[in-house]
Design a protein around this motif. Structure first.
Motif, PDB file in Angstrom:
ATOM      1  N   LEU A 454      -8.854  48.082 -26.077  1.00  0.00           N
ATOM      2  CA  LEU A 454      -8.212  48.360 -26.074  1.00  0.00           C
ATOM      3  C   LEU A 454      -7.381  48.664 -24.317  1.00  0.00           C
ATOM      4  N   PHE A 455      -8.579  48.628 -23.365  1.00  0.00           N
ATOM      5  CA  PHE A 455      -7.883  48.888 -22.024  1.00  0.00           C
ATOM      6  C   PHE A 455      -7.095  47.731 -21.803  1.00  0.00           C
ATOM      7  N   ASP A 456      -7.907  46.288 -22.253  1.00  0.00           N
ATOM      8  CA  ASP A 456      -6.804  45.625 -22.065  1.00  0.00           C
ATOM      9  C   ASP A 456      -5.891  45.101 -22.178  1.00  0.00           C
ATOM     10  N   ARG A 457      -4.848  46.053 -23.279  1.00  0.00           N
ATOM     11  CA  ARG A 457      -4.217  45.690 -23.750  1.00  0.00           C
ATOM     12  C   ARG A 457      -2.896  46.772 -23.578  1.00  0.00           C
ATOM     13  N   LEU A 458      -3.156  47.303 -22.088  1.00  0.00           N
ATOM     14  CA  LEU A 458      -2.594  48.409 -21.401  1.00  0.00           C
ATOM     15  C   LEU A 458      -1.741  48.198 -20.484  1.00  0.00           C
ATOM     16  N   THR A 459      -2.043  46.593 -20.038  1.00  0.00           N
ATOM     17  CA  THR A 459      -0.841  45.890 -19.895  1.00  0.00           C
ATOM     18  C   THR A 459       0.604  44.647 -20.568  1.00  0.00           C
ATOM     19  N   GLU A 460       0.217  45.013 -22.034  1.00  0.00           N
ATOM     20  CA  GLU A 460       1.217  44.938 -22.505  1.00  0.00           C
ATOM     21  C   GLU A 460       2.671  44.759 -21.922  1.00  0.00           C
ATOM     22  N   SER A 461       3.352  43.754 -22.150  1.00  0.00           N
ATOM     23  CA  SER A 461       5.111  43.821 -22.208  1.00  0.00           C
ATOM     24  C   SER A 461       5.512  44.947 -23.395  1.00  0.00           C
ATOM     25  N   ASP A 462       4.839  44.371 -24.158  1.00  0.00           N
ATOM     26  CA  ASP A 462       5.741  45.924 -25.792  1.00  0.00           C
ATOM     27  C   ASP A 462       5.220  47.183 -25.820  1.00  0.00           C
ATOM     28  N   MET A 463       5.550  48.317 -25.328  1.00  0.00           N
ATOM     29  CA  MET A 463       5.644  49.692 -25.305  1.00  0.00           C
ATOM     30  C   MET A 463       4.619  50.615 -26.103  1.00  0.00           C
ATOM     31  N   GLU A 464       4.715  49.675 -28.027  1.00  0.00           N
ATOM     32  CA  GLU A 464       4.216  50.390 -29.221  1.00  0.00           C
ATOM     33  C   GLU A 464       2.869  49.998 -28.621  1.00  0.00           C
ATOM     34  N   LEU A 465       2.126  48.620 -28.555  1.00  0.00           N
ATOM     35  CA  LEU A 465       0.901  47.908 -28.776  1.00  0.00           C
ATOM     36  C   LEU A 465       0.566  48.806 -26.858  1.00  0.00           C
ATOM     37  N   ARG A 466       0.941  49.264 -25.815  1.00  0.00           N
ATOM     38  CA  ARG A 466       0.911  49.919 -25.263  1.00  0.00           C
ATOM     39  C   ARG A 466       0.137  51.350 -25.779  1.00  0.00           C
TER      40      ARG A 466
END
Length: 544
Positions: A454-466
């Motif tokens: 989950l922490f790895d996904r905090l740098t996603e460009s997509d706001m919903e995914l973050r």
């Protein structure tokens, strides 16, 4: 915040007390969630005997972790947890503790809670009465539970009435229905609270009670329109409501995605539902095969087949499943996925899963494999995990998406590990759904590997995914989420998931950022404002 090394030598009771006192609360919480359930149970026993009401409330809450999430697999442990609460309940006087006991008994779904909680329905503290509602809601088929819930639907406290109506509105006619229940719903269609009125209308509409029509017209003509009122229009299946829904859709007002999806779906259903009822099964099968994968008429025919159920529909779906045409195999799978609707038996679910699993072993078409993954997710059959796991590296992203959907209901290590791997998928939609599955759908699972995913996904460009990653970390009280969450709440565009994460994290230092998000009506959609108000109220209550 890293877990201090000496926490490994502390008992579950010591960790629970540390957490209760706010001493390194995030680290204590994380350490406690890794402990053996039996040790957690013993800690809850000690806390429930404490002279401190805060510790007793924590003990009641801790029994949820001790009980386990699977009602069948953990039946004996859950029964022990219920017995402990039921023994302590008669002598408990503190309102907060009683509320927590009611909530936990509701989670445990133990029928013995019904006679134990009923005497508290007239308790002077609304929090206790809310706990009674939570404890009784899993038992609508019990006459005493239902009678108590109906009495509490007339409670003087809005939050209690809301708790009752929102819970009962989710119960279908097949689960519970009586003239008294319908009257209880009807009594609330004039409630001062708009959300309660809408939930009452859902309850009436699901039972096709004609008294719902006129008050529902008034709700749909008002402003703002609740999503629950739109759902009530869909359940009532009265085509005369389409014109009001069209006006609501075309009104010059902000419309969030959930509202837009709900109103479009309701309009679609009302325009087609009447015609579908008149078709034979073979005619419905023909309609299901028309158009492309997302054809609305085809899906309306499939939903009608789900509702009808029966051997004839099952056999027709199985024939499609073994057809030469990939189109027919896909639609056969779609029909089996939810055949029988809410009324389907365990035996029918197993029959449908047997057919899909057997066909999966030889299927090569990507679109059909996607449908099979989605179907197995609906069927919730544990055999889906080893059957779908080899497809996690399939070159087609639609197949990998099907794997995510099929794994979503399952909590065993293979399913979780597969979802972790798919949360790093090259396709954004696959990553999004895998992150959602891990973050909020598998809330009861907590491992370092899952948190890191989950922490790895905090740098996603997509706001919903973050946002999905933020919610998942916040639910687990992971201290690493605080600063990324602050940045999201300070950004120029804030998604509702960030607000939900703030509420779940329960860190009152976020209150100033939430206060800044409040604006005059019209600057953000009604759903966002509602979630924001709930988050602020929750954190302000914690701060007091």
């Amino acid at each position: 915040m890293a877990t201090p090394p000496h926490y490994a030598s502390l008992s579950a009771l010591e960790l629970a007390l540390l957490e209760e006192k706010g001493d390194s609360a995030g680290a204590a919480h994380e350490a406690l969630r890794k402990r053996d359930r039996e040790e957690v149970f013993e800690a809850a026993v000690q806390l429930l005997r404490s002279p401190s009401s805060r510790e007793r409330a924590r003990g009641a809450e801790l029994l949820i972790q001790a009980a386990g999430h699977d009602a069948k697999e953990h039946r004996e442990r859950r029964a022990r947890c219920a017995e402990l609460l039921l023994a302590a309940l008669p002598t408990e006087q503190d309102a907060t503790v009683l509320q927590e006991m009611g909530r936990t008994l509701g989670y445990l779904e133990d029928a013995r809670a019904v006679p134990a909680l009923r005497p508290l329905k007239d308790h002077p503290d609304a929090r206790v009465r809310q706990g009674v509602v939570r404890g009784l809601m899993p038992h609508p088929g019990d006459a005493m539970a239902l009678q108590t819930l109906m009495e509490l639907s007339r409670d003087g406290d809005t939050s209690v009435r809301k708790e009752v109506l929102s819970g009962l509105a989710l119960k279908g006619e097949d689960e519970v229905d009586s003239p008294e229940l319908r009257d209880a719903f009807f009594d609330r269609v004039s409630d001062e609270d708009r959300g309660i009125r809408a939930d009452a209308l859902v309850g009436l509409a699901r039972r096709k009670d004609p008294r719902a029509l006129e008050p529902l017209r008034r709700e749909l003509a008002g402003h703002p329109v609740e999503i629950a009122a739109i759902e009530a229009a869909r359940y009532l299946e009265d085509a005369s409501l389409v014109s009001l829904l069209l006006v609501a859709r075309g009104a010059d007002r902000p419309m969030d995605e959930a509202f837009e999806d709900a109103i479009n779906f309701a309009i679609d259903c009302l325009l087609r539902s009447g015609a579908m009822k008149d078709h034979s099964i073979q005619e419905l099968i023909a309609l299901a095969l028309q158009g492309d994968e997302e054809d609305e008429t085809a899906w309306e025919a499939i939903r009608e087949l789900h509702f009808r159920g029966g051997d004839e529909v099952f056999e027709a779906a199985v024939r499609l499943l073994h057809a030469a045409s990939s189109r027919e195999r896909g639609r056969g799978t779609d029909i089996l996925a939810q055949l029988g609707g809410l009324r389907r038996s365990d035996a029918l679910i197993t029959k449908c899963a047997d057919e899909v699993l057997a066909a999966l072993a030889t299927e090569q078409d990507a679109a059909v494999l996607n449908s099979m993954g989605v179907a197995l997710g609906h069927l919730r059959d544990a055999r889906a995990v080893p059957a779908l796991q080899p497809l996690k590296d399939h070159p087609d992203e639609d197949v990998r998406m099907g794997v995510v959907m099929g794994m979503m209901p399952h909590r065993d290590p293979v399913a979780i590990q597969t979802l972790i791997e798919l949360s790093r998928d090259s396709d954004e939609d696959v990553r999004n759904w895998a992150t959602f599955s891990l973050g909020s759908q598998a809330e009861e699972v907590d491992t370092p590997e899952l948190r890191d995913a989950l922490f790895d996904r905090l740098t996603e460009s997509d706001m919903e995914l973050r946002g999905e990653a933020l919610v998942g970390l916040a639910l687990r009280k992971d201290p690493r989420v605080l600063e990324p969450l602050r940045r999201e709440l300070e950004s120029s565009e804030v998604v509702v998931l960030a607000v939900e994460a703030a509420e779940k994290l329960e860190d009152t230092s976020l209150l100033p950022l939430l206060h800044r998000l409040r604006d005059p009506p019209g600057k953000s959609d009604s759903y966002f404002r509602s979630v924001l108000a709930d988050a602020i109220a929750h954190l302000e209550a914690l701060a007091r």
